[in-house]
Design an enzyme around this catalytic site. Sequence first.
Site, short mmCIF file in Angstrom:
data_model
loop_
_atom_site.label_atom_id
_atom_site.label_comp_id
_atom_site.label_asym_id
_atom_site.label_seq_id
_atom_site.Cartn_x
_atom_site.Cartn_y
_atom_site.Cartn_z
N ARG A 1 7.39 -10.07 -1.90
CA ARG A 1 7.41 -11.54 -1.69
C ARG A 1 6.26 -12.25 -2.40
NH1 ARG A 1 4.38 -12.71 3.95
NH2 ARG A 1 2.82 -11.13 3.63
N SER B 1 -10.96 6.30 10.17
CA SER B 1 -11.70 5.04 10.35
C SER B 1 -11.09 3.96 9.47
CB SER B 1 -13.18 5.24 10.00
OG SER B 1 -13.33 5.48 8.61
N VAL C 1 12.56 -10.67 0.91
CA VAL C 1 13.78 -10.09 1.48
C VAL C 1 14.05 -10.79 2.82
CG1 VAL C 1 14.86 -8.00 2.37
CG2 VAL C 1 13.49 -7.93 0.27
N TYR D 1 -10.17 -5.87 13.14
CA TYR D 1 -10.60 -4.96 12.07
C TYR D 1 -9.57 -4.95 10.95
CZ TYR D 1 -14.19 -1.66 10.80
OH TYR D 1 -15.27 -1.08 10.20
N TRP D 2 -8.48 -5.66 11.12
CA TRP D 2 -7.42 -5.79 10.11
C TRP D 2 -6.62 -4.50 9.92
CZ3 TRP D 2 -12.41 -7.01 7.45
CH2 TRP D 2 -12.78 -8.35 7.57
N THR E 1 0.82 -1.21 0.00
CA THR E 1 0.00 0.00 0.00
C THR E 1 0.86 1.27 0.00
OG1 THR E 1 -1.55 -1.35 1.25
CG2 THR E 1 -1.99 1.01 1.21
N PRO F 1 -7.59 3.29 7.05
CA PRO F 1 -6.29 3.95 6.93
C PRO F 1 -5.60 3.91 5.57
CG PRO F 1 -6.00 1.77 7.88
CD PRO F 1 -7.47 1.94 7.63
N GLN F 2 -6.11 3.11 4.61
CA GLN F 2 -5.29 2.90 3.42
C GLN F 2 -5.00 4.20 2.65
OE1 GLN F 2 -6.78 0.62 0.12
NE2 GLN F 2 -8.90 1.26 0.38
N VAL G 1 0.98 -10.10 -2.00
CA VAL G 1 0.79 -9.99 -3.44
C VAL G 1 1.22 -8.56 -3.81
CG1 VAL G 1 -1.63 -9.20 -3.21
CG2 VAL G 1 -0.92 -10.36 -5.31
N ALA H 1 -11.24 -4.21 1.95
CA ALA H 1 -12.65 -3.96 1.66
C ALA H 1 -12.87 -2.68 0.85
CB ALA H 1 -13.45 -3.91 2.97
C1 LIG Z 1 -9.28 -7.97 5.06
C2 LIG Z 1 -8.85 -6.53 5.18
C3 LIG Z 1 -9.75 -5.51 4.92
C4 LIG Z 1 -9.35 -4.18 5.04
N1 LIG Z 1 -10.22 -3.20 4.66
C5 LIG Z 1 -9.78 -1.92 4.59
C6 LIG Z 1 -10.59 -0.91 4.02
O1 LIG Z 1 -11.70 -1.17 3.55
N2 LIG Z 1 -10.11 0.36 3.98
C7 LIG Z 1 -8.88 0.68 4.48
O2 LIG Z 1 -8.51 1.85 4.43
N3 LIG Z 1 -8.08 -0.26 5.02
C8 LIG Z 1 -8.49 -1.55 5.04
N4 LIG Z 1 -7.66 -2.52 5.53
C9 LIG Z 1 -6.35 -2.11 6.09
C10 LIG Z 1 -5.35 -1.65 5.03
O3 LIG Z 1 -5.52 -2.37 3.84
C11 LIG Z 1 -3.92 -1.81 5.60
O4 LIG Z 1 -3.82 -1.10 6.81
C12 LIG Z 1 -2.86 -1.28 4.65
O5 LIG Z 1 -3.05 -1.84 3.38
C13 LIG Z 1 -1.46 -1.58 5.16
O6 LIG Z 1 -0.51 -1.03 4.29
P1 LIG Z 1 1.05 -1.30 4.42
O7 LIG Z 1 1.71 -0.60 3.29
O8 LIG Z 1 1.50 -0.96 5.80
O9 LIG Z 1 1.23 -2.87 4.29
P2 LIG Z 1 0.88 -3.84 3.08
O10 LIG Z 1 -0.04 -3.23 2.11
O11 LIG Z 1 0.49 -5.13 3.67
O12 LIG Z 1 2.29 -4.00 2.33
C14 LIG Z 1 3.35 -4.77 2.81
C15 LIG Z 1 3.91 -5.58 1.63
O13 LIG Z 1 5.20 -6.09 2.00
C16 LIG Z 1 5.32 -7.41 1.54
N5 LIG Z 1 6.34 -8.05 2.38
C17 LIG Z 1 6.27 -8.33 3.70
N6 LIG Z 1 7.42 -8.89 4.11
C18 LIG Z 1 8.24 -8.94 3.04
C19 LIG Z 1 9.57 -9.42 2.82
N7 LIG Z 1 10.29 -9.94 3.82
N8 LIG Z 1 10.10 -9.33 1.57
C20 LIG Z 1 9.39 -8.80 0.54
N9 LIG Z 1 8.12 -8.35 0.69
C21 LIG Z 1 7.56 -8.41 1.93
C22 LIG Z 1 3.92 -7.97 1.68
O14 LIG Z 1 3.73 -9.10 0.85
C23 LIG Z 1 3.06 -6.79 1.27
O15 LIG Z 1 2.80 -6.76 -0.11
C24 LIG Z 1 -8.03 -3.86 5.45
C25 LIG Z 1 -7.13 -4.88 5.72
C26 LIG Z 1 -7.52 -6.21 5.57
C27 LIG Z 1 -6.52 -7.29 5.86
#
Ligand SMILES: Cc1cc2nc3c(=O)[nH]c(=O)nc-3n(C[C@H](O)[C@H](O)[C@H](O)COP(=O)(O)OP(=O)(O)OC[C@H]3O[C@@H](n4cnc5c(N)ncnc54)[C@H](O)[C@@H]3O)c2cc1C
Length: 546
Positions: free
Chosen positions: A83, A525, A244, A486-487, A63, A527-528, A129, A138
């Site tokens: 990954r 509410s 990684v 709430y994920w 994200t 965070p994405q 992914v 969602a």
């Molecule tokens: C089921 C579900 C529903 C949700 N619904 C909502 C919603 O409707 N609206 C909203 O705003 N938020 C929602 N969220 C929360 C939001 O999607 C997350 O808070 C946000 O996407 C997190 O972003 P991030 O960049 O921190 O992590 P991520 O998007 O998880 O990115 C981390 C990436 O790093 C990769 N990675 C991890 N370790 C390694 C490694 N060692 N080497 C290489 N790659 C690695 C992972 O595969 C992943 O692709 C939801 C979450 C879930 C699980």
Amino acid sequence: MEKSTMSVIVLVLPLFVLHLQYSEVHSLSKNHPHDFSYLKFVYNASDPELEGTYDYIVVGGGTSGCSLAATLSEKYSVLVLERGTIPTEYPNLLTTDGFVYNLQQEDNGQTPVQRFVSGDGIDNVRGRVLGGTSMINAGVYARANISFYKQSGIEWDMDLVKKAYKWIEDTIVFRPNWQQWQALAGHGLFQAGISPHNRFSLNHKPGIRLTGSTFDNHGTRHAADELLNNGNANNLRVGVDATVENIIFLNSRRALSAVGVVYSDAKGQSHQAFVHSKGEVILSAGTIGTPQLLLLSGVGPESYLSSLKIKVNHDNPYVGQYVYDNPRNFVNILPPKPPKPSYVTELGITDDFYQCSISMSNYSTPPFSLFPSPSYPLPTSTFAHIVNKISGPLSYGYVTLRSSIDARVAPNVKFNYFSNPTDLSHCVSGMKNIGNFLRTNNLKPYRAHPHLPGIDGFNFFGKPLPKNQSDDASFEKFCRDTVASYWHYHGGCLVGKVVDDRLRVMGIDSLRVVDASTFPSMPASHPQGFYMMLGRYMGIKIMQDR
Ligand SMILES: Cc1cc2nc3c(=O)[nH]c(=O)nc-3n(C[C@H](O)[C@H](O)[C@H](O)COP(=O)(O)OP(=O)(O)OC[C@H]3O[C@@H](n4cnc5c(N)ncnc54)[C@H](O)[C@@H]3O)c2cc1C
Ligand SMILES: *[C@@H]1O[C@H](CO)[C@@H](O)[C@H](O)[C@H]1NC(C)=O
Ligand SMILES: *[C@@H]1O[C@H](CO)[C@@H](O)[C@H](O)[C@H]1NC(C)=O
Ligand SMILES: *[C@@H]1O[C@H](CO)[C@@H](O)[C@H](O)[C@H]1NC(C)=O
Ligand SMILES: *[C@@H]1O[C@H](CO)[C@@H](O)[C@H](O)[C@H]1NC(C)=O
């Protein structure tokens, strides 16, 4: 008095107001197929072409990582290492219906939804992914609470923040069409006392509103991976199936600095990539992945790392600490006339709790982590899942390693839901408000037994809501008994504890963290939007500083 004035406005003026607010929020995006143009610069991790030296290596194509990498590529060479695989291999990722379908899929170690059970015994998931968790979530899209910035420990350039949001919204954010259950739930929450009605808005503030979505009105998912298309294709390479394993450090007399990473491909073969002397390794592996990788690389609590026989590169007691997850508490109702399945677009927001609802089809297998545990009873027809999220939370836990050598082995995670009593009292007020919501006139047609009083007329499946709105003890028990994730887990590498106000890992050169692990509280509410904005914003800041 004030309330009746308000409902008159709602009835008479919505078209005007919608129009005004819509133009304030600029054009957003138009329905279009998911744009995979970026595939031309995606490589398999086993491809030797990827090894080399770059200005920036971004760990995690999620994200925050995708918007960060695309931004940096405007001027510099960037390698993203993800990954997971490419989303085209799992077409169900790309539809609204796929949201629950994917939660039902078995986790075979490569599938886009990685399952885990936290130390609290609660089912949970994370993205694995390209596009990260934005590819499985969602779709609800919001900008951060305006007060969040002041409390974040960072000095923000608010003009740049706005531009960064717009950059995302023009590409992957949509204004949702009317959906029957959503509209009804929005009005019900208003009748239950959440006000004002803010119509369509992307801003997190108290009241009811129709918010943005990363699902378009053809039911197509859009996600952070498409932000890669905004980058410079000549400067950008993405490695998938690239886990990684370690950060490579150079320990000169002057300082400890990150110079590259070790990553492995799908067959477990090891590879390396490096950064130029003014370059950086940037971790965007998420709340669970980023602390895990720091710990595996010897950055963390010294005695803990030593006990695992990991060579300590830098002692920091806070790596993997202060990890938060907002509890999701809910009721499910089975109405006599099933509502059409809908995705979440209407939100009800107060200072203490956030509410929304989704209507979904029945299932033959339990969607993993939608319910707290696999033994949860299953719905037999289309149902409404009405959820409460508390602000904060104040309760927190940790991420620790399960393997001290293998990044593929998921770490231990524990959130300690409701260990802070304030969280429990916020849940109680939120669930009582759901009681008010169910008692509104709007919900009458959804009672299975309309003649029964109060909430008795509803056909609940799973735990019914306590009937007595003044019985706090029953509501507290309900909150503890129904807690799911709430994920929106966050923290583990907090500003001021692990990273500084530019998100640089303290005590180490050329190493930064840009993802959900950096802040102790919720930006909104949902965070994405903030995390995608953060990637864009930090990318621009890094280029300005250089
Ligand atoms: C089921 C579900 C529903 C949700 N619904 C909502 C919603 O409707 N609206 C909203 O705003 N938020 C929602 N969220 C929360 C939001 O999607 C997350 O808070 C946000 O996407 C997190 O972003 P991030 O960049 O921190 O992590 P991520 O998007 O998880 O990115 C981390 C990436 O790093 C990769 N990675 C991890 N370790 C390694 C490694 N060692 N080497 C290489 N790659 C690695 C992972 O595969 C992943 O692709 C939801 C979450 C879930 C699980
Ligand atoms: C990458 O290559 C491996 C074989 O080395 C293969 O198993 C895997 O499916 C490939 N991944 C992608 C995304 O093409
Ligand atoms: C916005 O953030 C401030 C500061 O953290 C908080 O006090 C307030 O309750 C939040 N508002 C909402 C609606 O979440
Ligand atoms: C789902 O509901 C439909 C009717 O709404 C019913 O025909 C079907 O049998 C149900 N499926 C399951 C698995 O319960
Ligand atoms: C509701 O709960 C309150 C607080 O526990 C109690 O005083 C009251 O008697 C209860 N009402 C009914 C009808 O049970």
